[in-house]
Scaffold this motif. Structure first.
Motif, PDB file in Angstrom:
ATOM      1  N   GLN A  76       0.834  -1.248   0.139  1.00 37.09           N
ATOM      2  CA  GLN A  76       0.100  -0.195   0.034  1.00 37.09           C
ATOM      3  C   GLN A  76       0.874   1.369  -0.039  1.00 37.09           C
ATOM      4  O   GLN A  76       1.787   1.331   0.786  1.00 37.09           O
ATOM      5  CB  GLN A  76      -1.071   0.099   1.150  1.00 37.09           C
ATOM      6  N   GLY A  77       0.444   2.104  -0.798  1.00 34.92           N
ATOM      7  CA  GLY A  77       1.237   3.431  -0.819  1.00 34.92           C
ATOM      8  C   GLY A  77       2.405   3.453  -1.704  1.00 34.92           C
ATOM      9  O   GLY A  77       3.098   4.084  -1.923  1.00 34.92           O
ATOM     10  N   GLU A  80       3.412  -0.934  -6.479  1.00 32.56           N
ATOM     11  CA  GLU A  80       2.707  -2.356  -6.339  1.00 32.56           C
ATOM     12  C   GLU A  80       1.500  -2.694  -6.202  1.00 32.56           C
ATOM     13  O   GLU A  80       0.724  -3.522  -6.165  1.00 32.56           O
ATOM     14  CB  GLU A  80       3.709  -3.512  -5.789  1.00 32.56           C
ATOM     15  N   ALA A  81       0.883  -1.463  -5.455  1.00 36.10           N
ATOM     16  CA  ALA A  81      -0.402  -1.430  -4.713  1.00 36.10           C
ATOM     17  C   ALA A  81      -1.448  -1.836  -6.081  1.00 36.10           C
ATOM     18  O   ALA A  81      -2.619  -2.408  -5.638  1.00 36.10           O
ATOM     19  CB  ALA A  81      -0.832  -0.240  -4.259  1.00 36.10           C
ATOM     20  N   ALA A  82      -0.978  -1.663  -7.005  1.00 31.05           N
ATOM     21  CA  ALA A  82      -1.964  -1.769  -8.263  1.00 31.05           C
ATOM     22  C   ALA A  82      -2.310  -3.221  -8.345  1.00 31.05           C
ATOM     23  O   ALA A  82      -3.127  -3.823  -9.103  1.00 31.05           O
ATOM     24  CB  ALA A  82      -1.329  -0.976  -9.497  1.00 31.05           C
ATOM     25  N   ASN A  83      -1.355  -4.135  -8.126  1.00 27.51           N
ATOM     26  CA  ASN A  83      -1.522  -5.458  -8.168  1.00 27.51           C
ATOM     27  C   ASN A  83      -2.238  -6.186  -7.129  1.00 27.51           C
ATOM     28  O   ASN A  83      -2.679  -7.417  -7.197  1.00 27.51           O
ATOM     29  CB  ASN A  83      -0.005  -6.213  -8.281  1.00 27.51           C
ATOM     30  N   TRP A  84      -2.417  -5.379  -6.189  1.00 30.82           N
ATOM     31  CA  TRP A  84      -3.170  -6.062  -5.013  1.00 30.82           C
ATOM     32  C   TRP A  84      -4.632  -5.378  -4.786  1.00 30.82           C
ATOM     33  O   TRP A  84      -5.408  -6.196  -4.230  1.00 30.82           O
ATOM     34  CB  TRP A  84      -2.510  -6.201  -3.883  1.00 30.82           C
ATOM     35  N   GLY A  85      -4.830  -4.229  -5.187  1.00 30.75           N
ATOM     36  CA  GLY A  85      -5.814  -3.402  -4.710  1.00 30.75           C
ATOM     37  C   GLY A  85      -5.968  -2.806  -3.385  1.00 30.75           C
ATOM     38  O   GLY A  85      -4.863  -3.053  -2.672  1.00 30.75           O
TER      39      GLY A  85
END
Length: 335
Positions: A76-77, A80-85
């Motif tokens: 988060q932040g 890589e957050a785009a890969n997890w939501g």
């Protein structure tokens, strides 16, 4: 010699009848042998091992889910957050129900669950054979001139054709019942040695018996239609041609129903109605419809094909085709 006895002898002396009966036995035998060798009796040791394997995979996936959750929170932040939501708390977490130990067991024939499919195979194979034997039985008589000779001996048209049909259907029902008893006993033995016979209550046997009766009706309908169509055309090829024509029409109607975007195009397919007849119902969906639900997603409209509707249609078809065969036998010249 009585007419019925003469027709019985004529039916069983035909080489086509003998060859087809042998073919039916070979096909059914091959199915039984295949089921026997593709299943095995599950032992307590195998069950214990399957439970251990299921538990191991469950724990492994549970650990992986925990690691994924940690990676999601850590991402988060960051890019890589785009890969997890953003909803890391609701990531998929496996449950013990997702790893049923039964799925880890080798194939085993469960009589209660799998014998209905064997009834279906039995009924379809015998119905196809009944159609061909019935068509050949009367079609060969017309083609060879035997029917004309027979009417010189017994100049009663409806009685001759009716007796021929009755004799054929009588032997067909008797033979089907005998084979059905052998078929049931054979798969009961397969379940004993290569599977399980658990939960065979009186209600289960009643359900299997009713399905067997519907299968018998399908066999009788197949035989009657083959006989009547061949009599209408006065040639075996008439029945075979009608069968091919129905298949072609089925494909055309199905394609046109899809192109026209009609609801439930699958409901225009005869094989699915036969499935509904044997298994009591078959549900088709209209994929062009979509009743969206926030909890269940896209819910398609459904139409249930029932055995009552299928049975009514089969009965009406038999009455019309057999009635037409009798009417033409009475009205047309015998030349």
């Amino acid at each position: 010699m009585s007419l019925a006895r003469a027709e019985s002898r004529r039916l069983f002396k035909r080489r086509f009848t003998k060859f087809l009966m042998v073919g039916v036995l070979l096909v059914l035998g091959a199915v039984a042998v295949g089921v026997f060798f593709s299943n095995e009796k599950v032992t307590d040791t195998q069950i214990a091992q399957a439970k251990a394997d299921a538990d191991r995979d469950y724990r492994s996936n549970l650990e992986q889910a925990a690691r994924d959750k940690e990676r999601c929170i850590a991402a988060q932040g960051t890019p890589e957050a785009a890969n997890w939501g953003t909803d890391c708390e609701n990531l998929y977490t496996p449950t013990p129900e997702d790893f049923n130990y039964v799925w880890y067991l080798p194939p085993s024939f469960e009589f209660r669950a799998e014998f209905p499919d064997m009834i279906s195979v039995f009924a379809v194979v015998l119905a196809a054979a009944a159609f061909l034997i019935g068509a050949s039985f009367v079609g060969a008589e017309w083609n060879s001139g035997g029917m004309m000779n027979l009417l010189l001996w017994r100049p009663q048209r409806l009685r001759v054709l009716g007796t021929k049909l009755a004799v054929f259907l009588g032997w067909l029902i008797s033979g089907t019942l005998l084979l059905a008893a052998v078929w049931t006993g054979l798969f009961r033995l397969i379940a004993e040695f290569r599977g399980t016979t658990d939960k065979l209550t009186s209600g289960v046997w009643q359900s299997l018996g009713l399905m067997g009766l519907r299968g018998l009706a399908l066999v009788v309908v197949g035989g009657a239609l083959g006989f009547a169509l061949a009599s209408l055309g006065r040639h075996t090829g008439m029945a075979l041609g009608a069968l091919i024509g129905i298949g072609a029409v089925q494909i055309g109607v199905y394609v046109m129903a899809q192109l026209a975007k009609l609801a439930y195009p699958d409901a225009y397919l005869v094989p699915l109605w036969l499935f509904a007849w044997l298994y009591k119902e078959f549900v088709v969906e209209d994929y062009a419809s979509c009743d969206f639900s926030s909890t269940a997603g896209c819910e398609y409209a459904q139409f249930t094909m029932t055995w009552q509707t299928a049975g009514t249609a089969m009965a009406a078809l038999v009455v019309v085709i057999v009635g037409a065969a009798m009417w033409t036998m009475r009205k047309r010249d015998i030349t």
